[in-house]
Scaffold this motif. Structure first.
Motif, PDB file in Angstrom:
ATOM      1  N   GLU A  66     -72.853 -54.829 -32.973  1.00 32.32           N
ATOM      2  CA  GLU A  66     -74.302 -54.740 -32.858  1.00 32.32           C
ATOM      3  C   GLU A  66     -74.986 -55.857 -33.657  1.00 32.32           C
ATOM      4  OE1 GLU A  66     -77.696 -51.445 -33.798  1.00 32.32           O
ATOM      5  OE2 GLU A  66     -75.752 -50.731 -33.055  1.00 32.32           O
ATOM      6  N   GLY A  67     -75.887 -56.577 -32.983  1.00 28.41           N
ATOM      7  CA  GLY A  67     -76.622 -57.662 -33.614  1.00 28.41           C
ATOM      8  C   GLY A  67     -75.998 -59.036 -33.456  1.00 28.41           C
TER       9      GLY A  67
ATOM     10  N   LEU B  72     -85.461 -59.688 -20.957  1.00 31.04           N
ATOM     11  CA  LEU B  72     -84.917 -58.650 -20.097  1.00 31.04           C
ATOM     12  C   LEU B  72     -84.536 -57.431 -20.915  1.00 31.04           C
ATOM     13  CD1 LEU B  72     -82.661 -60.627 -17.674  1.00 31.04           C
ATOM     14  CD2 LEU B  72     -84.934 -59.753 -17.299  1.00 31.04           C
ATOM     15  N   SER B  73     -84.913 -56.304 -20.429  1.00 33.44           N
ATOM     16  CA  SER B  73     -84.549 -55.038 -21.041  1.00 33.44           C
ATOM     17  C   SER B  73     -84.692 -53.996 -19.962  1.00 33.44           C
ATOM     18  CB  SER B  73     -85.501 -54.734 -22.207  1.00 33.44           C
ATOM     19  OG  SER B  73     -84.918 -53.828 -23.086  1.00 33.44           O
ATOM     20  N   PRO B  74     -83.944 -52.960 -19.872  1.00 33.18           N
ATOM     21  CA  PRO B  74     -82.945 -52.504 -20.819  1.00 33.18           C
ATOM     22  C   PRO B  74     -81.724 -53.402 -20.861  1.00 33.18           C
ATOM     23  CG  PRO B  74     -82.853 -51.183 -18.843  1.00 33.18           C
ATOM     24  CD  PRO B  74     -84.029 -52.114 -18.686  1.00 33.18           C
ATOM     25  N   SER B  75     -80.776 -53.011 -21.640  1.00 31.54           N
ATOM     26  CA  SER B  75     -79.583 -53.822 -21.888  1.00 31.54           C
ATOM     27  C   SER B  75     -78.876 -54.212 -20.606  1.00 31.54           C
ATOM     28  CB  SER B  75     -78.596 -53.044 -22.769  1.00 31.54           C
ATOM     29  OG  SER B  75     -79.166 -52.803 -24.022  1.00 31.54           O
ATOM     30  N   VAL B  76     -78.372 -55.421 -20.627  1.00 28.99           N
ATOM     31  CA  VAL B  76     -77.532 -55.916 -19.552  1.00 28.99           C
ATOM     32  C   VAL B  76     -76.103 -55.564 -19.939  1.00 28.99           C
ATOM     33  CG1 VAL B  76     -76.722 -57.998 -18.414  1.00 28.99           C
ATOM     34  CG2 VAL B  76     -79.106 -57.819 -19.095  1.00 28.99           C
TER      35      VAL B  76
ATOM     36  N   GLY C 205     -66.769 -47.911 -26.077  1.00 29.22           N
ATOM     37  CA  GLY C 205     -65.407 -48.172 -25.613  1.00 29.22           C
ATOM     38  C   GLY C 205     -65.196 -49.663 -25.519  1.00 29.22           C
ATOM     39  N   LEU C 206     -64.884 -50.151 -24.335  1.00 27.35           N
ATOM     40  CA  LEU C 206     -64.727 -51.589 -24.120  1.00 27.35           C
ATOM     41  C   LEU C 206     -65.945 -52.210 -23.447  1.00 27.35           C
ATOM     42  CD1 LEU C 206     -61.011 -51.685 -22.967  1.00 27.35           C
ATOM     43  CD2 LEU C 206     -61.945 -52.370 -25.164  1.00 27.35           C
ATOM     44  N   VAL C 207     -67.015 -51.458 -23.310  1.00 22.88           N
ATOM     45  CA  VAL C 207     -68.238 -51.976 -22.694  1.00 22.88           C
ATOM     46  C   VAL C 207     -69.152 -52.479 -23.800  1.00 22.88           C
ATOM     47  CG1 VAL C 207     -70.264 -51.432 -21.296  1.00 22.88           C
ATOM     48  CG2 VAL C 207     -68.058 -50.405 -20.738  1.00 22.88           C
ATOM     49  N   VAL C 208     -69.477 -53.757 -23.738  1.00 20.51           N
ATOM     50  CA  VAL C 208     -70.385 -54.376 -24.692  1.00 20.51           C
ATOM     51  C   VAL C 208     -71.711 -54.587 -23.968  1.00 20.51           C
ATOM     52  CG1 VAL C 208     -70.821 -56.394 -26.141  1.00 20.51           C
ATOM     53  CG2 VAL C 208     -68.483 -55.508 -25.901  1.00 20.51           C
ATOM     54  N   ASN C 209     -72.754 -53.904 -24.426  1.00 25.56           N
ATOM     55  CA  ASN C 209     -74.081 -54.035 -23.837  1.00 25.56           C
ATOM     56  C   ASN C 209     -74.888 -55.043 -24.637  1.00 25.56           C
ATOM     57  OD1 ASN C 209     -73.958 -51.818 -21.800  1.00 25.56           O
ATOM     58  ND2 ASN C 209     -73.601 -50.612 -23.640  1.00 25.56           N
ATOM     59  N   PHE C 210     -75.698 -55.827 -23.936  1.00 21.45           N
ATOM     60  CA  PHE C 210     -76.506 -56.803 -24.650  1.00 21.45           C
ATOM     61  C   PHE C 210     -77.821 -57.064 -23.937  1.00 21.45           C
ATOM     62  CE2 PHE C 210     -75.539 -60.383 -21.823  1.00 21.45           C
ATOM     63  CZ  PHE C 210     -74.292 -60.057 -21.308  1.00 21.45           C
ATOM     64  N   ASP C 211     -78.819 -57.503 -24.707  1.00 19.97           N
ATOM     65  CA  ASP C 211     -80.115 -57.918 -24.196  1.00 19.97           C
ATOM     66  C   ASP C 211     -80.143 -59.423 -24.103  1.00 19.97           C
ATOM     67  OD1 ASP C 211     -81.225 -55.366 -23.982  1.00 19.97           O
ATOM     68  OD2 ASP C 211     -82.122 -55.445 -25.982  1.00 19.97           O
ATOM     69  N   LEU C 212     -80.950 -59.928 -23.177  1.00 20.18           N
ATOM     70  CA  LEU C 212     -81.162 -61.359 -23.034  1.00 20.18           C
ATOM     71  C   LEU C 212     -82.618 -61.679 -23.352  1.00 20.18           C
ATOM     72  CD1 LEU C 212     -79.270 -61.912 -19.663  1.00 20.18           C
ATOM     73  CD2 LEU C 212     -78.446 -62.415 -21.973  1.00 20.18           C
ATOM     74  N   THR C 213     -82.815 -62.717 -24.148  1.00 20.10           N
ATOM     75  CA  THR C 213     -84.156 -63.131 -24.534  1.00 20.10           C
ATOM     76  C   THR C 213     -84.262 -64.638 -24.343  1.00 20.10           C
ATOM     77  OG1 THR C 213     -84.172 -61.420 -26.249  1.00 20.10           O
ATOM     78  CG2 THR C 213     -85.850 -63.118 -26.401  1.00 20.10           C
ATOM     79  N   VAL C 214     -85.318 -65.079 -23.675  1.00 21.06           N
ATOM     80  CA  VAL C 214     -85.564 -66.514 -23.514  1.00 21.06           C
ATOM     81  C   VAL C 214     -86.054 -67.056 -24.865  1.00 21.06           C
ATOM     82  CG1 VAL C 214     -86.924 -68.273 -22.337  1.00 21.06           C
ATOM     83  CG2 VAL C 214     -86.093 -66.278 -21.080  1.00 21.06           C
ATOM     84  N   VAL C 215     -85.364 -68.086 -25.375  1.00 16.01           N
ATOM     85  CA  VAL C 215     -85.756 -68.651 -26.665  1.00 16.01           C
ATOM     86  C   VAL C 215     -86.348 -70.048 -26.530  1.00 16.01           C
ATOM     87  CG1 VAL C 215     -84.222 -67.223 -28.053  1.00 16.01           C
ATOM     88  CG2 VAL C 215     -83.379 -69.379 -27.142  1.00 16.01           C
ATOM     89  N   SER C 216     -86.196 -70.688 -25.386  1.00 13.39           N
ATOM     90  CA  SER C 216     -86.871 -71.969 -25.140  1.00 13.39           C
ATOM     91  C   SER C 216     -86.834 -72.318 -23.666  1.00 13.39           C
ATOM     92  CB  SER C 216     -86.235 -73.089 -25.942  1.00 13.39           C
ATOM     93  OG  SER C 216     -84.949 -73.415 -25.467  1.00 13.39           O
TER      94      SER C 216
END
Length: 178
Positions: A141-142, A6-10, A167-178
């Motif tokens: 990040e990372g 999934l992208s862009p960031s969730v 700020g206090l918003v943490v954005n992240f990507d989701l990747t299926v790994v299995s």
């Protein structure tokens, strides 16, 4: 079962983007050598909030902070508009007399990450029985954590990776790994 990257960031923690924790560290006077009281921690974090939404949150710490180097205490900042939560881990870096200095590390609690994963993958029509995450997602990040999606259509493991922090918003990507 097939799930895609999934992208862009969730957006994992949907606290108001304008709400900022104005310092990455803090200092509190304890008036004695033992602990920083829970109420003092909450007041310190609240005082360090800035932005137009600074009055629309609640800070709740789990307890007192021991006045010794490397002691930690977790606090949750909850945005009143939607109930979303960002965690702040306080880590003591120095104690000098009655002054306690600490760093602040943002994180998204594991339950909030699981909720975001479920919302994201349920939208495409997947029937999800349960989502469990291995741990919190650090707001750096990372940083990563994994979440297991249990479904009658098959089980999947997804990795959440922090992409940005605003700020206090943490954005992240989701990747299926299995």
């Amino acid at each position: 079962m097939r799930l895609s990257v999934l992208s862009p960031s969730v957006v994992g923690a949907l606290l108001a983007p304008a709400l900022l924790l104005s310092a990455c560290s803090g200092e509190v006077s304890v008036g004695g050598p033992a602990t920083v009281e829970r109420a003092d921690l909450e007041a310190e974090l609240s005082a360090n909030m800035s932005g137009p939404d600074a009055d629309q949150f609640e800070v709740a710490c789990e307890g007192d902070l021991e006045a010794e180097v490397e002691a930690t205490q977790d606090c949750l900042i909850t945005f009143s508009e939607d109930g979303s939560t960002t965690g702040v881990r306080l880590v003591v870096t120095a104690v000098e007399g009655d002054e306690v200095e600490f760093d602040q590390i943002l994180f998204i609690p594991a339950g909030e990450v699981a909720d975001a994963v479920e919302r994201t993958y349920a939208d495409p029509g997947l029937t999800i029985d349960e989502v469990t995450c291995a741990g919190e997602l650090v707001g750096e990040e990372g940083a990563t954590t994994t979440c297991d999606i249990a479904s009658s259509e098959g089980d999947v493991t997804v990795e959440a990776t922090t992409t940005t922090v605003d700020g206090l918003v943490v954005n992240f990507d989701l990747t299926v790994v299995s």
